[in-house]
Design a protein around this motif. Structure first.
Motif, PDB file in Angstrom:
ATOM      1  N   SER A  77       0.795  -1.224  -0.019  1.00  0.00           N
ATOM      2  CA  SER A  77       0.072   0.153   0.063  1.00  0.00           C
ATOM      3  C   SER A  77       0.880   1.383  -0.185  1.00  0.00           C
ATOM      4  N   HIS A  78       2.146   1.375   0.050  1.00  0.00           N
ATOM      5  CA  HIS A  78       3.097   2.305   0.188  1.00  0.00           C
ATOM      6  C   HIS A  78       4.428   2.361  -0.303  1.00  0.00           C
ATOM      7  N   VAL A  79       4.587   2.555  -1.580  1.00  0.00           N
ATOM      8  CA  VAL A  79       5.946   2.650  -2.095  1.00  0.00           C
ATOM      9  C   VAL A  79       6.215   3.952  -2.532  1.00  0.00           C
ATOM     10  N   HIS A  80       7.532   4.129  -2.863  1.00  0.00           N
ATOM     11  CA  HIS A  80       8.072   5.455  -3.328  1.00  0.00           C
ATOM     12  C   HIS A  80       8.803   5.113  -4.614  1.00  0.00           C
ATOM     13  N   PRO A  81       8.282   4.874  -5.677  1.00  0.00           N
ATOM     14  CA  PRO A  81       8.782   4.679  -7.094  1.00  0.00           C
ATOM     15  C   PRO A  81       9.047   5.893  -7.593  1.00  0.00           C
ATOM     16  N   VAL A  82      10.202   5.815  -8.628  1.00  0.00           N
ATOM     17  CA  VAL A  82      10.460   7.148  -9.214  1.00  0.00           C
ATOM     18  C   VAL A  82      10.456   7.000 -10.681  1.00  0.00           C
ATOM     19  N   CYS A  83      10.884   6.106 -11.464  1.00  0.00           N
ATOM     20  CA  CYS A  83      10.930   6.118 -12.930  1.00  0.00           C
ATOM     21  C   CYS A  83      11.664   4.464 -13.191  1.00  0.00           C
ATOM     22  N   GLY A  84      10.914   3.919 -14.084  1.00  0.00           N
ATOM     23  CA  GLY A  84      11.447   2.517 -14.339  1.00  0.00           C
ATOM     24  C   GLY A  84      11.645   1.679 -12.997  1.00  0.00           C
ATOM     25  N   ASP A  85      12.483   0.672 -13.078  1.00  0.00           N
ATOM     26  CA  ASP A  85      12.626  -0.155 -12.088  1.00  0.00           C
ATOM     27  C   ASP A  85      13.899   0.206 -11.464  1.00  0.00           C
ATOM     28  N   TRP A  86      13.984   1.427 -11.051  1.00  0.00           N
ATOM     29  CA  TRP A  86      15.383   1.973 -10.446  1.00  0.00           C
ATOM     30  C   TRP A  86      14.858   3.120  -9.270  1.00  0.00           C
ATOM     31  N   VAL A 108       1.011   0.618  -4.557  1.00  0.00           N
ATOM     32  CA  VAL A 108       0.380   1.980  -4.764  1.00  0.00           C
ATOM     33  C   VAL A 108       1.491   2.925  -4.246  1.00  0.00           C
ATOM     34  N   SER A 109       1.571   3.940  -5.154  1.00  0.00           N
ATOM     35  CA  SER A 109       2.564   5.162  -4.913  1.00  0.00           C
ATOM     36  C   SER A 109       2.198   5.821  -3.954  1.00  0.00           C
ATOM     37  N   ALA A 110       2.814   6.310  -2.953  1.00  0.00           N
ATOM     38  CA  ALA A 110       2.634   7.371  -1.891  1.00  0.00           C
ATOM     39  C   ALA A 110       3.457   8.644  -2.274  1.00  0.00           C
ATOM     40  N   GLY A 111       3.710   8.796  -3.569  1.00  0.00           N
ATOM     41  CA  GLY A 111       4.387  10.005  -4.067  1.00  0.00           C
ATOM     42  C   GLY A 111       5.553   9.458  -4.647  1.00  0.00           C
ATOM     43  N   GLU A 112       6.224   9.900  -5.863  1.00  0.00           N
ATOM     44  CA  GLU A 112       7.475   9.881  -6.387  1.00  0.00           C
ATOM     45  C   GLU A 112       8.253  10.807  -5.795  1.00  0.00           C
ATOM     46  N   VAL A 113       8.640  10.887  -4.560  1.00  0.00           N
ATOM     47  CA  VAL A 113       9.134  11.820  -3.725  1.00  0.00           C
ATOM     48  C   VAL A 113      10.740  11.855  -3.990  1.00  0.00           C
ATOM     49  N   THR A 115      12.317  11.678  -6.801  1.00  0.00           N
ATOM     50  CA  THR A 115      12.789  11.800  -7.896  1.00  0.00           C
ATOM     51  C   THR A 115      13.932  13.029  -7.865  1.00  0.00           C
ATOM     52  N   PRO A 116      15.067  12.709  -8.391  1.00  0.00           N
ATOM     53  CA  PRO A 116      16.204  14.096  -8.174  1.00  0.00           C
ATOM     54  C   PRO A 116      15.365  14.975  -9.063  1.00  0.00           C
ATOM     55  N   GLY A 117      15.566  16.411  -8.105  1.00  0.00           N
ATOM     56  CA  GLY A 117      15.025  17.650  -8.895  1.00  0.00           C
ATOM     57  C   GLY A 117      13.486  17.802  -8.799  1.00  0.00           C
ATOM     58  N   ARG A 118      12.818  17.034  -8.028  1.00  0.00           N
ATOM     59  CA  ARG A 118      11.554  17.109  -7.903  1.00  0.00           C
ATOM     60  C   ARG A 118      10.913  18.374  -8.245  1.00  0.00           C
ATOM     61  N   PRO A 119      10.144  18.572  -8.937  1.00  0.00           N
ATOM     62  CA  PRO A 119       9.436  19.833  -9.212  1.00  0.00           C
ATOM     63  C   PRO A 119       8.403  19.916  -8.142  1.00  0.00           C
ATOM     64  N   LYS A 120       8.492  21.310  -7.735  1.00  0.00           N
ATOM     65  CA  LYS A 120       7.686  21.793  -6.597  1.00  0.00           C
ATOM     66  C   LYS A 120       6.568  22.912  -7.118  1.00  0.00           C
ATOM     67  N   ASP A 121       6.777  23.567  -8.288  1.00  0.00           N
ATOM     68  CA  ASP A 121       5.745  24.378  -8.860  1.00  0.00           C
ATOM     69  C   ASP A 121       4.708  23.534  -9.326  1.00  0.00           C
ATOM     70  N   LYS A 171      -5.079   8.914  -9.405  1.00  0.00           N
ATOM     71  CA  LYS A 171      -5.801   8.089  -8.874  1.00  0.00           C
ATOM     72  C   LYS A 171      -5.663   8.436  -7.298  1.00  0.00           C
ATOM     73  N   PHE A 172      -4.443   8.860  -6.776  1.00  0.00           N
ATOM     74  CA  PHE A 172      -3.664   9.046  -5.690  1.00  0.00           C
ATOM     75  C   PHE A 172      -3.062  10.125  -5.457  1.00  0.00           C
ATOM     76  N   LEU A 173      -3.250  10.795  -4.191  1.00  0.00           N
ATOM     77  CA  LEU A 173      -2.322  11.754  -3.714  1.00  0.00           C
ATOM     78  C   LEU A 173      -1.025  11.268  -3.042  1.00  0.00           C
ATOM     79  N   GLY A 174       0.006  11.785  -3.137  1.00  0.00           N
ATOM     80  CA  GLY A 174       1.147  11.802  -2.638  1.00  0.00           C
ATOM     81  C   GLY A 174       1.045  11.933  -1.015  1.00  0.00           C
TER      82      GLY A 174
END
Ligand SMILES: [Zn+2]
Length: 399
Positions: A77-86, A108-113, A115-121, A171-174
């Motif tokens: 129920s709670h993972v933090h993926p980024v991109c691909g299987d990395w 289920v992603s709890a946010g792609e947090v 991610t290097p340089g994650r955009p915050k705008d 479908k889900f918020l981080g």
């Protein structure tokens, strides 16, 4: 319900699983079914019952379960993926596919947090969420289904942002609290907008996870009223016991217990839910990748930890990671019943376990051995490379 294969069916789209020794339904109301056979067509369960009562005459891929237990594929129920299987968190490749070897078929992603340089705008965070949702919809490492594209709330978001995200397939918020929204009234307003457009929400609970994240206490959790009280046992730093109990008692939202949290606090939340007769609220996640890494067997470890130390029957603890999560997160997996996704894990007592059988071995704290995993009606892996070896393993007998 009897099996009636459509006229154009072929061996490739009908799956018969026979000789099941123990059928774990994933449904907390009835965790063990008196059935030994499951039929799926085109990746969807068609019938569940006794072999003698089902018509198995058409061509099919047949799996002989060899008397092992069949459970729904596990849900993290709670993972933090980024991109691909990395994951950049530990610079690790193949972590999702490794979790498949721990019986996990849905995340289920709890946010792609991470991610290097994650955009915050706001335009940037929306673009990233839509990208992640699309990318993981099209990319299933080993067959694992990942519901990703979970935007982190930032100050300045307006109702139209949620409408736009929902229309784009989000479908889900981080986790609420990982961005700049750190007060209950703003959180509550945004979570309500998300809910209005069918987007589910999860809130971070407890102390900061990593430098840059922050404390979310019970007052913010209660005021924000997200659908899931994310890692009620902290991730890792838990709230004081009285606050955890208050969250269980005063909220009716899902109680998520994670591997990368405080185990003692997890047991407290479980016992409190049990006392309240609200075990349907308990769901499990790993909260990985994280500072403590990735745990391919994390969900199996949670099941054994909660069952053994929390004195919960193993078949009930398995529901925490399957049917409970599916119901609370509106997923069509997690239960062995007609109409549900045909994703399964075959479990058996680990070799040399002191347990008398699979359920007893889990209740004694051992991990189950995974003998095969099926995703959407197709065999994804046979004997797990990660679990202790299962005593018996199923076999594909006819394709
Ligand atoms: Zn968190």
């Amino acid at each position: 319900m009897s099996h009636e294969a459509p006229a154009n069916s072929s061996a490739s789209n009908t799956l018969v699983i026979r000789n099941i020794g123990l059928l774990l339904s994933g449904d907390l109301d009835r965790p063990i079914l008196d059935a030994d056979t499951v039929v799926a067509v085109d990746g969807v369960i068609q019938s569940v019952g006794k072999e003698k009562d089902l018509d198995l005459s058409g061509p099919a891929t047949t799996v002989d379960a060899k008397g092992t237990a069949l459970a729904p594929g596990l849900i993290d129920s709670h993972v933090h993926p980024v991109c691909g299987d990395w994951t950049p968190r530990q610079n690790q490749l193949g972590w999702i596919e490794s979790c498949l070897h721990g019986g996990v078929t849905t995340m289920v992603s709890a946010g792609e947090v991470h991610t290097p340089g994650r955009p915050k705008d706001i335009v940037g965070l929306k673009a990233m969420a839509i990208f992640a949702q699309r990318a993981f919809q099209a990319f299933r490492p080993g067959g694992v289904k990942i519901y990703a594209g979970a935007p982190v709330l930032e100050q300045g978001m307006v109702e139209d942002d949620f409408k736009e995200l929902a229309a784009a397939g989000v479908k889900f918020l981080g986790e609420v609290g990982l961005g700049s929204v750190k007060d209950g009234s703003t959180g509550r307003r945004m979570v309500a907008w998300a809910r209005k457009y069918g987007i589910q929400s999860t809130i971070h609970t407890g102390g900061p996870s990593i430098p840059g994240s922050s404390l979310i206490d019970k007052d913010m959790v209660l005021e924000t009223d997200a659908d899931v009280i994310g890692h009620v046992n902290g991730g890792h730093t838990a709230l004081p016991d009285d606050q955890i109990k208050e969250l269980c008692e005063r909220s009716e939202r899902a109680l998520e217990i994670v591997h990368n949290g405080n185990e003692r606090a997890g047991l407290l939340a479980l016992r409190t839910a049990k006392e309240l007769k609200q075990m349907h609220r308990v769901i499990l996640g790993t909260d990985s990748p994280a500072g403590s890494g990735v745990q391919p067997l994390g969900i199996l470890r949670m099941i054994s930890m909660l069952s053994s130390l929390g004195e919960i029957p193993a078949e009930v603890a398995i529901c925490f990671a399957t049917g409970n999560t599916a119901k609370l997160r509106n997923l069509n997996c997690g239960m062995i019943a007609p109409g549900r996704e045909a994703s399964f894990v075959f479990l058996d007592t680990a070799q040399q376990s002191a347990g008398k059988n699979l359920l007893d071995s889990i209740q004694k704290g051992d991990l189950a051995g995974v003998g095969m995993v099926i995703t959407d009606g197709a065999v994804s892996i046979q004997r797990s490379r990660n679990t202790p070896p299962a005593t018996r393993v199923p076999e594909v007998v006819r394709r």
